[in-house]
Write a protein that holds these residues in place. Structure first.
Motif, PDB file in Angstrom:
ATOM      1  N   LYS A 216     -24.652 -17.352  39.297  1.00 46.96           N
ATOM      2  CA  LYS A 216     -25.216 -17.509  38.205  1.00 46.96           C
ATOM      3  C   LYS A 216     -25.991 -18.277  38.127  1.00 46.96           C
ATOM      4  CE  LYS A 216     -23.655 -17.717  33.841  1.00 46.96           C
ATOM      5  NZ  LYS A 216     -23.571 -17.108  32.779  1.00 46.96           N
ATOM      6  N   SER A 217     -26.406 -19.092  39.136  1.00 39.75           N
ATOM      7  CA  SER A 217     -26.831 -20.760  39.499  1.00 39.75           C
ATOM      8  C   SER A 217     -28.366 -19.849  38.771  1.00 39.75           C
ATOM      9  CB  SER A 217     -27.071 -21.516  40.101  1.00 39.75           C
ATOM     10  OG  SER A 217     -27.795 -21.324  41.443  1.00 39.75           O
ATOM     11  N   ASN A 218     -29.235 -18.405  39.634  1.00 41.85           N
ATOM     12  CA  ASN A 218     -30.019 -17.894  39.942  1.00 41.85           C
ATOM     13  C   ASN A 218     -30.427 -17.161  38.255  1.00 41.85           C
ATOM     14  OD1 ASN A 218     -31.009 -19.348  42.056  1.00 41.85           O
ATOM     15  ND2 ASN A 218     -30.061 -16.818  43.448  1.00 41.85           N
ATOM     16  N   ALA A 219     -29.628 -16.652  37.708  1.00 42.89           N
ATOM     17  CA  ALA A 219     -29.518 -16.317  36.553  1.00 42.89           C
ATOM     18  C   ALA A 219     -29.394 -16.907  35.371  1.00 42.89           C
ATOM     19  CB  ALA A 219     -28.577 -15.650  36.437  1.00 42.89           C
ATOM     20  N   LEU A 220     -29.317 -18.187  35.024  1.00 44.89           N
ATOM     21  CA  LEU A 220     -29.548 -19.432  33.977  1.00 44.89           C
ATOM     22  C   LEU A 220     -30.528 -19.538  34.405  1.00 44.89           C
ATOM     23  CD1 LEU A 220     -25.902 -21.321  34.116  1.00 44.89           C
ATOM     24  CD2 LEU A 220     -26.845 -19.625  32.323  1.00 44.89           C
ATOM     25  N   LYS A 221     -31.231 -20.031  35.812  1.00 43.90           N
ATOM     26  CA  LYS A 221     -32.590 -20.604  35.844  1.00 43.90           C
ATOM     27  C   LYS A 221     -33.510 -19.415  35.375  1.00 43.90           C
ATOM     28  CE  LYS A 221     -35.003 -22.196  40.184  1.00 43.90           C
ATOM     29  NZ  LYS A 221     -34.429 -22.124  41.026  1.00 43.90           N
ATOM     30  N   LEU A 222     -33.066 -18.522  35.493  1.00 43.95           N
ATOM     31  CA  LEU A 222     -34.305 -16.918  35.061  1.00 43.95           C
ATOM     32  C   LEU A 222     -33.890 -17.226  33.402  1.00 43.95           C
ATOM     33  CD1 LEU A 222     -36.307 -14.970  35.441  1.00 43.95           C
ATOM     34  CD2 LEU A 222     -33.927 -12.977  35.760  1.00 43.95           C
ATOM     35  N   LYS A 226     -38.018 -17.081  31.085  1.00 44.61           N
ATOM     36  CA  LYS A 226     -38.224 -16.818  30.330  1.00 44.61           C
ATOM     37  C   LYS A 226     -37.916 -17.352  28.747  1.00 44.61           C
ATOM     38  CE  LYS A 226     -36.760 -12.275  32.103  1.00 44.61           C
ATOM     39  NZ  LYS A 226     -35.786 -11.476  32.152  1.00 44.61           N
ATOM     40  N   ALA A 227     -37.304 -18.426  28.517  1.00 47.07           N
ATOM     41  CA  ALA A 227     -37.265 -19.159  27.203  1.00 47.07           C
ATOM     42  C   ALA A 227     -38.500 -20.119  27.067  1.00 47.07           C
ATOM     43  CB  ALA A 227     -35.538 -19.727  26.895  1.00 47.07           C
ATOM     44  N   LEU A 228     -39.031 -20.408  28.398  1.00 47.89           N
ATOM     45  CA  LEU A 228     -39.784 -21.411  28.407  1.00 47.89           C
ATOM     46  C   LEU A 228     -41.299 -20.418  27.916  1.00 47.89           C
ATOM     47  CD1 LEU A 228     -38.775 -24.037  31.190  1.00 47.89           C
ATOM     48  CD2 LEU A 228     -39.151 -24.747  28.498  1.00 47.89           C
ATOM     49  N   ALA A 229     -41.116 -19.391  28.843  1.00 50.81           N
ATOM     50  CA  ALA A 229     -42.151 -18.227  28.738  1.00 50.81           C
ATOM     51  C   ALA A 229     -41.869 -17.888  27.309  1.00 50.81           C
ATOM     52  CB  ALA A 229     -42.733 -17.445  29.961  1.00 50.81           C
TER      53      ALA A 229
ATOM     54  N   ALA B 530     -26.636 -34.024  32.207  1.00 57.37           N
ATOM     55  CA  ALA B 530     -28.444 -33.343  32.353  1.00 57.37           C
ATOM     56  C   ALA B 530     -28.881 -33.200  31.388  1.00 57.37           C
ATOM     57  CB  ALA B 530     -27.132 -31.968  32.410  1.00 57.37           C
ATOM     58  N   ASP B 531     -29.113 -33.201  30.228  1.00 56.21           N
ATOM     59  CA  ASP B 531     -29.204 -33.895  29.008  1.00 56.21           C
ATOM     60  C   ASP B 531     -30.530 -35.514  29.163  1.00 56.21           C
ATOM     61  OD1 ASP B 531     -26.899 -32.915  27.345  1.00 56.21           O
ATOM     62  OD2 ASP B 531     -29.043 -32.310  26.150  1.00 56.21           O
ATOM     63  N   LYS B 532     -30.178 -36.237  29.401  1.00 57.47           N
ATOM     64  CA  LYS B 532     -31.315 -37.596  29.914  1.00 57.47           C
ATOM     65  C   LYS B 532     -31.657 -36.881  31.165  1.00 57.47           C
ATOM     66  CE  LYS B 532     -30.628 -42.197  29.965  1.00 57.47           C
ATOM     67  NZ  LYS B 532     -29.618 -43.457  31.150  1.00 57.47           N
ATOM     68  N   LEU B 533     -31.387 -36.058  32.073  1.00 60.41           N
ATOM     69  CA  LEU B 533     -32.703 -35.566  33.261  1.00 60.41           C
ATOM     70  C   LEU B 533     -33.058 -34.971  32.790  1.00 60.41           C
ATOM     71  CD1 LEU B 533     -32.258 -35.907  36.479  1.00 60.41           C
ATOM     72  CD2 LEU B 533     -30.964 -33.518  36.458  1.00 60.41           C
ATOM     73  N   LYS B 553     -31.745 -24.034  26.680  1.00 53.33           N
ATOM     74  CA  LYS B 553     -31.298 -23.489  28.350  1.00 53.33           C
ATOM     75  C   LYS B 553     -31.958 -24.023  29.285  1.00 53.33           C
ATOM     76  CE  LYS B 553     -31.139 -18.914  26.445  1.00 53.33           C
ATOM     77  NZ  LYS B 553     -29.785 -18.729  26.247  1.00 53.33           N
ATOM     78  N   VAL B 554     -32.364 -25.276  29.006  1.00 51.63           N
ATOM     79  CA  VAL B 554     -32.918 -25.959  30.846  1.00 51.63           C
ATOM     80  C   VAL B 554     -31.789 -26.721  30.798  1.00 51.63           C
ATOM     81  CG1 VAL B 554     -34.050 -27.510  31.615  1.00 51.63           C
ATOM     82  CG2 VAL B 554     -35.624 -26.100  30.474  1.00 51.63           C
ATOM     83  N   VAL B 555     -30.966 -27.157  30.371  1.00 48.80           N
ATOM     84  CA  VAL B 555     -30.066 -27.491  30.178  1.00 48.80           C
ATOM     85  C   VAL B 555     -28.644 -26.817  30.601  1.00 48.80           C
ATOM     86  CG1 VAL B 555     -28.486 -29.472  29.237  1.00 48.80           C
ATOM     87  CG2 VAL B 555     -30.631 -29.465  28.441  1.00 48.80           C
ATOM     88  N   GLU B 556     -28.421 -25.503  30.092  1.00 49.36           N
ATOM     89  CA  GLU B 556     -27.327 -25.176  30.401  1.00 49.36           C
ATOM     90  C   GLU B 556     -27.701 -24.534  31.748  1.00 49.36           C
ATOM     91  OE1 GLU B 556     -27.973 -21.477  28.288  1.00 49.36           O
ATOM     92  OE2 GLU B 556     -25.840 -20.846  28.960  1.00 49.36           O
ATOM     93  N   ALA B 557     -28.771 -24.364  32.381  1.00 39.48           N
ATOM     94  CA  ALA B 557     -29.408 -23.949  34.200  1.00 39.48           C
ATOM     95  C   ALA B 557     -29.186 -25.622  34.792  1.00 39.48           C
ATOM     96  CB  ALA B 557     -30.393 -22.996  33.580  1.00 39.48           C
ATOM     97  N   VAL B 558     -29.101 -27.012  34.177  1.00 37.35           N
ATOM     98  CA  VAL B 558     -29.317 -27.781  34.754  1.00 37.35           C
ATOM     99  C   VAL B 558     -27.461 -27.997  35.754  1.00 37.35           C
ATOM    100  CG1 VAL B 558     -29.293 -30.099  35.079  1.00 37.35           C
ATOM    101  CG2 VAL B 558     -31.365 -28.674  34.428  1.00 37.35           C
ATOM    102  N   ALA B 559     -26.891 -28.019  34.295  1.00 34.87           N
ATOM    103  CA  ALA B 559     -25.644 -28.459  33.807  1.00 34.87           C
ATOM    104  C   ALA B 559     -24.630 -27.160  34.441  1.00 34.87           C
ATOM    105  CB  ALA B 559     -25.282 -28.878  32.089  1.00 34.87           C
TER     106      ALA B 559
END
Lengths: 471, 592
Positions: A216-222, A226-229, B530-533, B553-559
């Protein structure tokens, strides 16, 4: 000059965790009917300006004498030349691997080809004195001539390559596939070439492959990557960057393991490995061009992945700018000889691989280069920048033999692009153009007359002579 | 200090005023940007309806502008650096950098011993020198690469190093073809030394460098058959370029008209004959040709009159090498002709803009920088730069960095930006994450993987041409010439290498090795939020928060990392994830 020290430090390869673990499904090879309809071009660009005059040498008494007299210390001994069939010409001994291909009718030599806007005589060249478009721009500048060859144009500011334009005009499924870096050849208006690394190199983002994202951690990272790209880009450069990143991630899923695979590793194609065996040592293909053409062979084997029945490839070998110390103790050794050996051996192995894959008739490989080099050497045991050059075309579809007009071997003579007595160096005004060269290759690929005119802006200036006859 | 009355300044002032108002309005929305832009307030006579001009107390930089300037003028922002920068205006910071005593130099690697041996046995074949590292230390550029990266990540004279880095990609010498560490070191030190000096002095140092003499066959160049390699590249790459230019960098007459022809190249070749290696080299077999010195790199090339052309030769811009010249006189004539040519200011100015700020400057921007190069002077924010002599690099660099097109918080527009080239991407992440490096992993590994192995350019045309076209746009993009699907993903892998794999440990054979590592401790304090980070990283890397959608999305992955999912290391993994995503973002990879 500097002595050569081949470097071989231990290179740390990317060991990207889960990449390559059984993710490559079996890709069904094309059925033979499809294979018969498949065609590909492979451009091998020789950066620096290959000395064609020592690559293909006349062997008839009169011309050999002229050659030897002018070439002096750089002249190859007549007995060393590998005669091309029963022709009057022979190859540099370092290209010996190509002689059997000539004998089998799979090698064509195209004489005196180079950038031209239109047919050009010496009188016209001298009268023009560089004033109009009749004289291609910056004739002796590496970067400009590389662009002219790669773009088949006389516009040194061209933004596209003729491989890229052909890919677009012919509607190919994939952009130009490069195993030799970016270059100019594969650029089209909308697409960059697909550049892939050599064997042993990962092609993929660590931690983001399909095997990784079961976590899951990698899936969220991906998802976040993608959202950034996919976000709206506030600069055009960011837009291009983002698009390329998304495309790369998708493609690496399909191609990563194949690209990375080295000779002899699990899943490697034994026929390709066998064909490249002369170049393989310790599980690696030992030369740069060899590695590139090895990759090309692998990709042609699984051509369905990149899709379409027409593909264009790009490879390259550099180091040809032999201003000094072109030869070693004699003309048989030295820098040029080493480069030609790498070229000839890699091309021969590649052709053998294609034959083993049943693609001998389907793939045509051809060389290009910045320019030829001066027939008359300089004072540093080397040669300087010239213009028209001799090139090689290989493949089962080729009409083997020598094509085009070999220049008159007279420094300052009727073929020499000299303006003054002091610049009589034996630089040949081409008698065949890059446009015609490209048109011959693209015509074989199936481009229509209209498509050829779209892709090659100066072709119309050559009237009905749109094919040079080697295909 | 009276500022020049330039129409640009008035427009700038109006825009700056409006911008300041806009930012003041936005400040309450929690945006990262601070108060007003970094624009200088002019003292030019205002139009009747404008408010009276503000005294030129140029305000300190905003977060965004400081991060932007750090990306342009240093090897990357760290939090400490940005804090310091934000106490100053951009002009003040640039001036401070220009006045900083030089700290960075190349010192590592072997000596001239490689060229003073008379045994006839190859240096590395001799028993005393045998060892794995002989070639590396005595002949290769690897010791320079160590110094380069150590200095880039650690030394305070950041702008000097950036300018030298730009110069070394214009005036290229490559270890691919020239060996001799001590010589390469001397060449690169000259670029550092002259980075804020005068471009004529840069050209002179390059023309007389025996290392360049070997690279482009200028050494022992003989009037009997002059080699055109160096003169051609001197004109094409180092000074004036192949097409005539207007001051604003556009093609004169709207199309490429050749700056020079073959006759001119030949004349420069003749003018540059008559130089041999400096004295000091020794060889078992003596030195050729007669009268020449043996190969030696410790010093400038020495004149050798017997090789020097005696005829008069016409040069560009009405210049002339006199009949009966000495080699030194002829070189002066060559350099004078190049500095006098109208092309040099836009040709070099534009490339400096592309190296530091953006790949596609407007004609106006190039024109302003050209003017600074040509006049040798530039003023901004109440400060004055340059000595008034044409070719002044301090004035030119200041003009590049302090131009409106380089400064401010606003997006630079669709044609703005430049791809953060691999070297700067690698150092940028290290500096931001309080990292350290001895450079060793950034050459044969990451330098090769990203196609920018510093000091080992594939040719004199650098790793990439400054005007490499970017498909899908009408723009050019320099480093896009070495960027493709493969390197796209390798950039991500570099982040994984630093953040997840621990970078590189020190290697025993590297002197003073420290490996390549980042230190994430400082960011642990915000791990729980996570938001602050994420915002903290974005402010450091981009100068502003991420847009809402991707940010979520970034915050979600971090959190996702919590004491429930990862009891022992959730904090550090939050930091790693946040750092990875923020530095992977296009906002970082494309410098805006």
């Amino acid at each position: 000059m500097a002595h050569h020290h081949p470097h071989s430090p231990s290179r740390r390869r990317l060991l990207a965790g889960a990449l390559g673990l059984g993710t490559l499904g079996a890709l069904a090879p094309l059925r033979s009917a499809q294979a018969a309809d498949f065609k590909a071009l492979v451009c091998v660009f020789l950066y620096g300006g290959n000395d064609g005059m020592n690559s293909v040498v006349p062997m008839d008494a009169g011309r050999y004498a002229d050659y030897a007299r002018v070439r002096a210390g750089l002249a190859l001994p007549q007995a060393s030349l590998g005669r091309l069939g029963t022709s009057d010409f022979g190859l540099h001994p370092a290209l010996a691997a190509l002689n059997p291909l000539f004998a089998a009718g799979k090698l064509a030599v195209q004489f005196n080809v180079g950038p031209l806007q239109a047919p050009l005589t010496q009188a016209q060249y001298r009268a023009d004195a560089g004033r109009t478009a009749l004289t291609p721009p910056s004739l002796f500048s590496h970067s400009d001539q590389q662009v002219l060859w790669e773009s088949a144009s006389t516009d040194a500011q061209s933004r596209t390559g003729w491989g890229g334009r052909a890919s677009a005009a012919l509607g190919l499924a994939s952009p130009v596939i490069s195993v030799g870096g970016n270059g100019h050849f594969g650029l089209s208006e909308l697409a960059a070439p697909l550049v892939l690394p050599g064997p042993g190199n990962g092609f993929g983002a660590a931690g983001l492959s399909s095997a990784d994202v079961i976590w899951k951690s990698n899936a969220l990272k991906l998802d976040a990557v993608k959202a950034l790209a996919e976000q709206r880009a506030d600069t055009d450069l960011a837009g291009a960057f983002q698009k390329q990143q998304l495309g790369a991630m998708a493609l690496s899923e399909q191609l990563g393991p194949l690209v990375k695979r080295k000779p002899g590793e699990a899943g490697s194609n034994a026929a390709i490995d066998a064909a490249f065996a002369p170049l393989i040592a310790n599980g690696n293909v030992s030369t740069g061009l060899g590695r590139q053409l090895y990759q090309a062979a692998k990709l042609l084997d699984v051509r369905a992945t990149l899709g379409g029945n027409r593909q264009i490839y790009f490879a390259q070998l550099g180091g040809f700018d032999t201003h000094g110390e072109q030869i070693g103790a004699d003309a048989l050794s030295g820098q040029h000889a080493a480069l030609l050996k790498q070229l000839g051996d890699a091309l021969a192995c590649f052709q053998a691989a294609l034959t083993a894959l049943g693609l001998a008739e389907s793939v045509t490989t051809f060389t290009q280069s910045d320019f030829g080099r001066t027939f008359k050497p300089n004072n540093s045991n080397g040669t300087d920048h010239a213009w028209g050059n001799h090139h090689f075309v290989l493949g089962g579809a080729v009409k083997g033999g020598c094509h085009g007009r070999y220049p008159a071997l007279a420094v300052g003579g009727p073929d020499d692009a000299s303006m003054n007595s002091w610049d009589e160096q034996g630089r040949w005004i081409p008698t065949s153009s890059v446009d015609q060269y490209a048109a011959t290759l693209l015509g074989w690929m199936g481009a229509s007359a209209g498509q050829l005119d779209t892709i090659l802006p100066n072709l119309a200036n050559f009237g009905s002579a749109r094919s040079l006859g080697f295909l | 200090m009276r500022l020049p009355r330039h129409p640009f300044m008035r427009r700038h002032a109006a825009r700056a005023g409006a911008l300041a108002m806009l930012l003041a309005l936005l400040a309450g929305c929690g945006g990262g940007g601070g108060g007003g832009g970094s624009a200088a307030a002019p003292t030019s006579t205002p139009a009747a309806t404008e408010p009276p001009p503000v005294a030129p107390a140029a305000p300190p930089m905003s977060q965004r502008d400081a991060v932007r300037l750090a990306a342009q003028a240093s090897f990357g922002a760290s939090e400490a650096m940005v804090t310091q920068m934000r106490t100053q205006s951009a002009a003040a910071w640039v001036q401070a950098q220009l006045q900083l005593p030089q700290a960075s130099r190349y010192t590592a690697g072997g000596t001239s011993a490689v060229h003073t041996d008379t045994s006839g046995v190859g240096f590395c074949d001799q028993p005393a020198n045998k060892g794995d590292q002989c070639w590396r230390d005595a002949f290769s550029s690897q010791p320079l690469l160590w110094d380069f990266y150590r200095n880039a990540v650690g030394q305070p004279d950041q702008l000097r190093q950036r300018v030298a880095f730009a110069l070394q990609q214009i005036l290229v010498v490559s270890n691919l073809e020239v060996e001799g560490t001590y010589g390469l070191r001397r060449y690169q030190n000259a670029l550092l030394d002259h980075a804020f000096g005068n471009y004529r002095d840069v050209l002179r140092a390059v023309a007389l460098s025996p290392v360049m003499g070997d690279y482009l066959n200028g050494v022992n160049n003989d009037k009997a058959a002059p080699n055109e390699n160096f003169p051609r590249e001197l004109l094409q790459l180092f000074a004036v370029g192949t097409c005539l230019l207007e001051t604003d960098g556009s093609l004169k007459g709207g199309r490429c008209q050749a700056t020079y022809d073959n006759t001119t190249v030949r004349n420069y070749a003749y003018a540059l004959t008559g130089w041999t290696y400096p004295a000091g080299g020794k060889s078992k077999w003596g030195c050729a040709p007669k009268g020449a010195n043996c190969r030696f790199y410790d010093g400038e090339m020495a004149p050798l009159a017997s090789l020097h052309d005696g005829a008069e030769r016409a040069l560009l811009a009405g210049g002339r090498k006199a009949a009966g010249s000495t080699p030194a006189q002829a070189l002066d004539a060559v350099l004078d002709s190049l500095l006098a040519h109208p092309n040099i200011a836009p040709f070099i100015g534009r490339q400096l803009i592309q190296a530091l700020v953006r790949s596609n400057p407007t004609a106006g921007y190039v024109g302003r920088v050209s003017t600074a190069f040509q006049s040798g002077k530039f003023s901004s924010g109440g400060l004055s730069f340059g000595t008034g002599r044409a070719g002044d690099l301090a004035a030119t660099v200041a003009a590049v960095l302090l131009d409106a097109e380089a400064r401010g918080d606003a997006s630079p527009g669709p044609s703005g930006g430049r791809l953060r080239e691999p070297v700067l991407m690698m150092t940028g992440v290290l500096r931001a994450l309080n990292g350290r490096t001895d450079g060793d992993a950034l050459g044969w590994w990451w330098g090769e993987a990203l196609r920018q192995h510093v000091f080992r350019s594939p040719s004199v045309f650098n790793f990439y041409p400054p005007d490499y076209p970017v498909p899908g746009t009408q723009l050019t993009g320099g480093a896009f010439g070495i960027h493709n699907a493969n390197t796209s993903l390798e950039r991500l892998n570099y982040l994984t290498y630093l953040l997840n794999w621990g970078g590189s440990d020190p290697v025993a054979s590297v002197p003073g090795a420290v490996g390549t590592k980042v230190t994430l401790d400082a960011f642990d304090t915000d791990a729980a939020d996570a938001d602050k980070l994420v915002d903290r990283f974005a402010l450091l890397a981009h100068g502003e928060p991420l847009p809402a959608g991707p940010r979520a999305k970034v915050v979600e992955a971090v959190a996702w990392w919590t004491d429930k999912t990862d009891a022992k290391t959730w904090r550090i993994n939050r930091v790693r994830t946040a750092a990875y995503l923020v530095f992977a973002a296009p906002q970082y990879q494309i410098v805006r």
